[in-house]
Write an enzyme that holds these catalytic residues in place. Structure first.
Site, short mmCIF file in Angstrom:
data_model
loop_
_atom_site.label_atom_id
_atom_site.label_comp_id
_atom_site.label_asym_id
_atom_site.label_seq_id
_atom_site.Cartn_x
_atom_site.Cartn_y
_atom_site.Cartn_z
N GLU A 236 0.84 -1.20 0.00
CA GLU A 236 0.00 0.00 0.00
C GLU A 236 0.88 1.24 0.00
OE1 GLU A 236 -2.89 2.47 3.04
OE2 GLU A 236 -2.83 0.28 3.24
N ARG B 50 0.26 10.42 0.51
CA ARG B 50 0.55 11.49 1.46
C ARG B 50 1.77 12.32 1.06
NH1 ARG B 50 0.18 8.34 7.25
NH2 ARG B 50 -1.75 7.23 6.82
N THR C 286 -4.74 6.08 1.68
CA THR C 286 -5.11 7.46 1.99
C THR C 286 -5.86 8.09 0.82
OG1 THR C 286 -3.02 7.53 3.23
CG2 THR C 286 -4.33 9.53 3.21
N LYS D 5 -10.99 -1.98 6.59
CA LYS D 5 -9.80 -1.59 7.33
C LYS D 5 -10.28 -1.06 8.67
CE LYS D 5 -6.70 2.39 7.01
NZ LYS D 5 -5.95 3.23 6.08
#
Length: 195
Positions: free
Chosen positions: A34, A38, A61, A121
């Site tokens: 993943e 960011r 994200t 998640k």
């Protein structure tokens, strides 16, 4: 979620070559990666990593449909979000991309379940009450499975993985921001792959 017990959660800061990092993770037994959106170079790094043989690279994200579409354009094979919104769930469904939304309470889970989602998640895992909280939440939702992320450490990952409803955990300890030593990454990744 069944490919490896730990999904490395990467905040790429340019200190490690993304291709070499992906090759190291795959060779160490952690092919699912993943890349969080960011940092400025996250999309380009994700695209480079997606070209590594055996790597299954996704975007983390992801906050809205625009980011989802962009991530897919750069090779994302799955999408991870810190939360669950109708727009993001619809975009993932429309694109046919595996989607792992963040949930932290029963309402989030029920809304996702109503959308047809069965994998979530649990985020932020430790700040949301840890293992006790997930055990309590998972009780009424026996048909659902989780990937706890957020505060999971190398020494606690095994405890999370012992829960029946947990298929894998997300771990930023595998290659933390600022890491420059691929051998250290390989050691942590190999240990994680054996959990």
């Amino acid at each position: 979620m069944r490919m490896a017990p730990v999904i490395p959660v990467l905040v790429l800061d340019g200190k490690l070559d993304p291709v070499a990092l992906a090759e190291t993770l795959v060779a160490s037994g952690l092919p699912v990666i993943e890349v969080t959106l960011r940092t400025e170079g996250a999309l380009g790094a994700m695209e480079a990593m997606a070209g590594v043989d055996g790597a299954i690279v996704g975007a983390g994200t992801v906050l809205d449909a625009v980011q989802l579409y962009e991530a897919m354009d750069y090779g994302a094979q799955f999408i991870v979000s810190p939360g669950l919104t109708d727009g993001l769930a619809k975009a993932a469904r429309d694109k046919g991309v595996p989607f792992l939304p963040g949930v932290a309470n029963a309402g989030d889970i029920m809304r996702g379940r109503d959308m047809g989602l069965r994998r979530f998640k649990f985020f932020p895992a430790e700040a949301s009450g840890g293992i006790k909280a997930l055990k309590a939440l998972a009780g009424p939702f026996a048909d659902l499975r989780f990937c706890p992320t957020g505060g999971i450490r190398e020494d606690t990952a095994k405890d999370w993985l012992a829960l029946e409803q947990v298929l894998c955990v997300g771990g930023s300890w595998i290659a933390p921001p600022g890491e420059t030593d691929l051998e250290a990454v390989a050691r942590r990744a190999s240990a994680a792959a054996r959990l």
